[in-house]
Scaffold this motif. Sequence first.
Motif, PDB file in Angstrom:
ATOM      1  N   ASP A  21       8.528   7.423   3.323  1.00 47.18           N
ATOM      2  CA  ASP A  21       9.777   6.685   3.570  1.00 47.18           C
ATOM      3  C   ASP A  21       9.916   6.338   5.056  1.00 47.18           C
ATOM      4  OD1 ASP A  21      10.660   6.539   0.954  1.00 47.18           O
ATOM      5  OD2 ASP A  21      11.926   8.328   1.111  1.00 47.18           O
ATOM      6  N   LYS A  22       9.581   7.281   5.922  1.00 47.73           N
ATOM      7  CA  LYS A  22       9.651   7.041   7.368  1.00 47.73           C
ATOM      8  C   LYS A  22       8.645   5.972   7.783  1.00 47.73           C
ATOM      9  CE  LYS A  22      11.341  11.593   8.648  1.00 47.73           C
ATOM     10  NZ  LYS A  22      10.984  12.916   9.160  1.00 47.73           N
ATOM     11  N   GLU A  23       7.444   6.022   7.198  1.00 47.17           N
ATOM     12  CA  GLU A  23       6.433   4.999   7.493  1.00 47.17           C
ATOM     13  C   GLU A  23       6.943   3.613   7.109  1.00 47.17           C
ATOM     14  OE1 GLU A  23       2.086   5.640   6.671  1.00 47.17           O
ATOM     15  OE2 GLU A  23       2.870   7.497   5.772  1.00 47.17           O
ATOM     16  N   LEU A  24       7.582   3.520   5.959  1.00 48.75           N
ATOM     17  CA  LEU A  24       8.144   2.244   5.506  1.00 48.75           C
ATOM     18  C   LEU A  24       9.223   1.750   6.461  1.00 48.75           C
ATOM     19  CD1 LEU A  24       8.320   2.837   1.662  1.00 48.75           C
ATOM     20  CD2 LEU A  24       7.115   0.952   2.786  1.00 48.75           C
ATOM     21  N   TYR A  25      10.064   2.650   6.922  1.00 49.80           N
ATOM     22  CA  TYR A  25      11.131   2.291   7.850  1.00 49.80           C
ATOM     23  C   TYR A  25      10.560   1.781   9.174  1.00 49.80           C
ATOM     24  CZ  TYR A  25      15.177   2.626  10.905  1.00 49.80           C
ATOM     25  OH  TYR A  25      16.162   2.331  11.799  1.00 49.80           O
ATOM     26  N   VAL A  26       9.590   2.504   9.722  1.00 51.02           N
ATOM     27  CA  VAL A  26       8.966   2.104  10.986  1.00 51.02           C
ATOM     28  C   VAL A  26       8.256   0.759  10.809  1.00 51.02           C
ATOM     29  CG1 VAL A  26       7.134   2.701  12.644  1.00 51.02           C
ATOM     30  CG2 VAL A  26       8.777   4.447  11.907  1.00 51.02           C
ATOM     31  N   LEU A  27       7.574   0.600   9.690  1.00 49.03           N
ATOM     32  CA  LEU A  27       6.891  -0.666   9.403  1.00 49.03           C
ATOM     33  C   LEU A  27       7.895  -1.813   9.355  1.00 49.03           C
ATOM     34  CD1 LEU A  27       4.252  -2.148   8.530  1.00 49.03           C
ATOM     35  CD2 LEU A  27       4.919  -1.604   6.166  1.00 49.03           C
ATOM     36  N   ARG A  28       9.025  -1.609   8.708  1.00 48.11           N
ATOM     37  CA  ARG A  28      10.052  -2.648   8.593  1.00 48.11           C
ATOM     38  C   ARG A  28      10.625  -3.005   9.967  1.00 48.11           C
ATOM     39  NH1 ARG A  28      11.637  -6.640   5.195  1.00 48.11           N
ATOM     40  NH2 ARG A  28      13.817  -7.042   5.442  1.00 48.11           N
ATOM     41  N   GLU A  29      10.870  -2.002  10.797  1.00 49.66           N
ATOM     42  CA  GLU A  29      11.382  -2.250  12.154  1.00 49.66           C
ATOM     43  C   GLU A  29      10.394  -3.093  12.968  1.00 49.66           C
ATOM     44  OE1 GLU A  29      12.199   1.650  13.861  1.00 49.66           O
ATOM     45  OE2 GLU A  29      14.315   1.114  13.927  1.00 49.66           O
ATOM     46  N   LYS A  30       9.124  -2.727  12.903  1.00 48.21           N
ATOM     47  CA  LYS A  30       8.085  -3.465  13.638  1.00 48.21           C
ATOM     48  C   LYS A  30       7.991  -4.910  13.120  1.00 48.21           C
ATOM     49  CE  LYS A  30       3.171  -3.344  14.718  1.00 48.21           C
ATOM     50  NZ  LYS A  30       1.869  -2.719  14.423  1.00 48.21           N
ATOM     51  N   TYR A  31       8.057  -5.057  11.811  1.00 46.10           N
ATOM     52  CA  TYR A  31       8.014  -6.367  11.181  1.00 46.10           C
ATOM     53  C   TYR A  31       9.162  -7.243  11.671  1.00 46.10           C
ATOM     54  CZ  TYR A  31       8.680  -9.663   7.234  1.00 46.10           C
ATOM     55  OH  TYR A  31       8.874 -10.769   6.451  1.00 46.10           O
ATOM     56  N   GLU A  33       0.833  -1.202   0.000  1.00 40.83           N
ATOM     57  CA  GLU A  33       0.000   0.000   0.000  1.00 40.83           C
ATOM     58  C   GLU A  33       0.873   1.261   0.000  1.00 40.83           C
ATOM     59  OE1 GLU A  33      -2.498   2.436   3.307  1.00 40.83           O
ATOM     60  OE2 GLU A  33      -2.906   0.286   3.219  1.00 40.83           O
ATOM     61  N   LEU A  34       1.853   1.289   0.881  1.00 40.24           N
ATOM     62  CA  LEU A  34       2.720   2.460   0.968  1.00 40.24           C
ATOM     63  C   LEU A  34       3.528   2.671  -0.305  1.00 40.24           C
ATOM     64  CD1 LEU A  34       4.016   2.120   4.633  1.00 40.24           C
ATOM     65  CD2 LEU A  34       2.486   3.889   3.748  1.00 40.24           C
ATOM     66  N   ARG A  35       4.123   1.616  -0.803  1.00 44.25           N
ATOM     67  CA  ARG A  35       4.988   1.741  -1.981  1.00 44.25           C
ATOM     68  C   ARG A  35       4.212   1.996  -3.259  1.00 44.25           C
ATOM     69  NH1 ARG A  35       9.420  -2.860  -0.852  1.00 44.25           N
ATOM     70  NH2 ARG A  35      10.812  -1.546   0.324  1.00 44.25           N
ATOM     71  N   HIS A  36       3.150   1.262  -3.464  1.00 46.30           N
ATOM     72  CA  HIS A  36       2.488   1.312  -4.758  1.00 46.30           C
ATOM     73  C   HIS A  36       1.341   2.311  -4.822  1.00 46.30           C
ATOM     74  CE1 HIS A  36       4.759  -2.418  -5.005  1.00 46.30           C
ATOM     75  NE2 HIS A  36       4.825  -2.125  -6.273  1.00 46.30           N
ATOM     76  N   GLU A  37       0.726   2.605  -3.729  1.00 45.43           N
ATOM     77  CA  GLU A  37      -0.369   3.563  -3.784  1.00 45.43           C
ATOM     78  C   GLU A  37       0.121   4.972  -3.491  1.00 45.43           C
ATOM     79  OE1 GLU A  37      -3.669   2.064  -1.488  1.00 45.43           O
ATOM     80  OE2 GLU A  37      -3.668   0.190  -2.613  1.00 45.43           O
ATOM     81  N   LYS A  38       0.784   5.157  -2.363  1.00 49.60           N
ATOM     82  CA  LYS A  38       1.250   6.498  -2.012  1.00 49.60           C
ATOM     83  C   LYS A  38       2.396   6.947  -2.914  1.00 49.60           C
ATOM     84  CE  LYS A  38      -0.099   7.019   2.804  1.00 49.60           C
ATOM     85  NZ  LYS A  38       0.396   7.350   4.150  1.00 49.60           N
TER      86      LYS A  38
END
Length: 150
Positions: free
Chosen positions: A104-114, A67-72
């Motif tokens: 980009d920050k959302e993706l980073y936080v998402l990756r850390e949580k993952y 969603e973050l990469r392809h939509e936003k």
Amino acid sequence: MRIKNIAALLLFLVTFSFYAQNDKDDEKREKIKAFKVSFLTTELELTPAEAEKFWPIYNAYDDKQFELRHEKMKTYLRKLTDETVNSISEKEAAALLSQIESTDKELYVLREKYMTNLKKVLSAKKILKLKKSEDDFNRKLLKQYKAGKN
């Protein structure tokens, strides 16, 4: 080991045939996702207990990052044509840049949580194997896509 290689080869041939069809993008994505699940399941050799905990974490992450990469991000990048970049005001450019940085920050936080959640259910070795398997899957899928374009 030989059956594993044959299964992987068949998986990719089937993936290619589905990918080459003129289905809608969502249908293609779902088919590729199903084959990716099959591929990762084979490669990771998850126990039933691991699989039960792993797949909800993986699927939630995969959906959100898509969603973050392809939509936003695609929304932002569509605004960055040669014509637009040359005619956009500094204020509009700063706002767009801010939106991109936020994503980009959302993706980073998402990756850390993952990664934190994965470490609760898989060993470090299996997490590395997951990363390698995802990279292998993506490389082979790209190779098939390129072969289909020629």
